[in-house]
Design an enzyme around this catalytic site. Structure first.
Site, mmCIF file in Angstrom:
data_model
loop_
_atom_site.group_PDB
_atom_site.id
_atom_site.type_symbol
_atom_site.label_atom_id
_atom_site.label_comp_id
_atom_site.label_asym_id
_atom_site.label_seq_id
_atom_site.Cartn_x
_atom_site.Cartn_y
_atom_site.Cartn_z
ATOM 1 N N CYS A 1 18.647 43.485 42.450
ATOM 2 C CA CYS A 1 18.875 43.232 41.022
ATOM 3 C C CYS A 1 17.809 43.996 40.248
ATOM 4 C CB CYS A 1 18.880 41.738 40.716
ATOM 5 S SG CYS A 1 17.398 40.863 41.234
ATOM 6 N N ARG B 1 17.431 37.505 41.225
ATOM 7 C CA ARG B 1 18.851 37.176 41.219
ATOM 8 C C ARG B 1 19.493 37.505 42.571
ATOM 9 N NH1 ARG B 1 20.378 40.257 35.694
ATOM 10 N NH2 ARG B 1 18.564 41.465 36.314
#
Lengths: 149, 283
Positions: free
Chosen positions: B240, B245
């Site tokens: 990410c 994430r």
């Protein structure tokens, strides 16, 4: 930087980083609640600051020649609420021109950059920028917008 | 009948945590949030706080804390090598999964996520407190770090050249290269926009329901195996912006769907998009 922000920054800088976070937590509890006339706008999704990942709603208004700031922050974001409560405490009810001196790097001035790191600073810088832009565009209003306070 | 997750023991319900939170000699509940002050506003009773920045990252070098600091962190919170650690947090367990991944990287075995995280616990009206627990310190030793779940830039470059699958879990705007930084904060940004060549876009949020719980196995399979075409034996890299994430997607692929070989590239776009000479795809 407006005087009141200078004073707050001085207090933050004089203590250990851990204590700065405690001070910020105290401020986060002091953000004034939205007046009733604005909650409906918030619930309709109006006045949201989209640059910030945290749901933040912002109203920058003139009351005579005074600045009125109304800010609503989700309870999941006490850090953002704390930063903005400092700004509200320093600028709300004061002269509109004072906003000119609001520093975009307030986080650094408060000595919080190391404990919050840049990721967390992103949204806050965006909100400060928005307050400055909207305040710069304000016309002094003749009547009070909040007669029921 | 609903098909169970590949490793169902790695996910527990809010109800389970409520029933077991008193057994502090066996379990340690850990809150990990994006917001550094959220724990202080109220948390699950007996839960300790582990902050993704101040606790898990080295303050100087861009890296995680070393073995000694990790051992000290665990010992301080009364986490021994055999303690089962249960993570929960804000934003659909985004940061809980990040802390889970770092604990796995350091070789801790018994780890769980509380499905639905902090928001679900609160929505159900379960007990919250601001009282900090005082667990007796433990002894801890890092014995078998699992470096294999982490990819570095050169690993990813070889991975791209070999034509192996990558999952980009950022927003579509970041994936296409439309967005490189947030307004008013250019220094937060990355010099180049786009994605690693060959990567498929699948924003991490797609794996969760509106209440923050993980989607069912069948729904997840439809996304990752169906739409993205990943196969359970594939060697997969997820990334990410800084690797947080993608920890969430790493958890979904490995623990809920049973993929064996998934690496999180924590350097992610803030390294790739700033490094000289890296191949980039746009659009």
């Amino acid at each position: 930087m407006p005087n009141r922000l200078d004073e707050v920054a001085e207090v933050f800088q004089s203590v250990e980083p851990e204590t700065r976070l405690e001070l910020l937590l105290d401020y986060s509890r002091k953000l004034p609640p939205l007046p009733a006339r604005l909650t409906a706008q918030r619930d309709a999704g109006l006045h949201r600051v989209h640059e910030c990942m945290t749901p933040v709603f912002l109203w920058v208004e003139a009351e005579g020649d005074k600045l009125r700031l109304w800010i609503d922050v989700a309870p999941e974001s006490p850090t953002v609420a704390g930063m903005l409560a400092i700004v509200v405490a320093a600028l709300d009810g004061g002269p509109i021109e004072a906003v000119k001196n609001l520093p975009l790097d307030l986080i650094q001035r408060l000595g919080l950059a190391d404990v919050l790191r840049m990721n967390r600073a992103v949204g806050i810088g965006a909100i400060l920028g928005r307050i400055k832009r909207e305040a710069a565009a304000l016309q002094p209003s003749p009547q009070s917008l909040t007669p029921n306070l | 009948m609903t098909q169970p997750y590949a490793h169902p023991e790695s996910l527990v319900s809010t109800q389970w945590v409520d029933e077991h939170r008193g057994q502090t000699d066996l379990y340690r509940i850990v809150e990990s949030d994006e917001d550094v002050l959220l724990y202080e506003t109220g948390h699950v009773p007996e839960a300790v706080k582990i902050d993704w920045i101040n606790d898990l990252n080295d303050p100087v070098v861009r890296d995680y804390i070393d073995n000694a600091k990790f051992a000290a962190l665990c010992a301080r919170h009364g986490i021994g090598n055999d303690t089962t650690v249960i993570f929960y947090g804000d934003k659909s367990n985004w940061w809980a999964c990040y802390a889970f991944w770092v604990f796995r990287l350091m070789g801790h075995d018994n780890l769980k996520i509380m499905d639905g995280g902090r928001a679900k616990w609160m929505d159900e009206g379960r007990a919250m407190t601001t009282a900090k627990p005082n667990h007796p310190p433990a002894t801890y030793q890092v014995t078998h770090p699992r470096r294999g779940i982490r990819a570095f830039r050169d690993d990813v470059l070889r991975h791209v050249r070999a034509g192996r699958p990558l999952v980009d879990v950022r927003s579509m705007e970041e994936f296409t290269g439309k967005l490189t930084h947030m307004p008013d904060y250019p220094q937060e940004g990355v010099l180049r926009g786009g994605h690693i060549p060959g990567a498929k876009s699948c924003p991490w949020m797609r794996a969760v329901n509106p209440d923050g719980t993980f989607k069912s196995r069948a729904e997840l399979e439809a996304i990752y195996q169906g739409e993205l075409g990943l196969k359970i034996l594939d060697d997969v890299v997820a990334y990410c912006r800084i690797g947080e994430r993608s920890s969430h997607t790493w958890f979904v692929l490995t623990h809920l769907l049973g993929f064996d070989t998934v690496r999180n590239y924590d350097g992610s776009w803030t390294e790739w998009g700033n490094a000289v000479g890296m191949p980039i795809e746009k659009g």
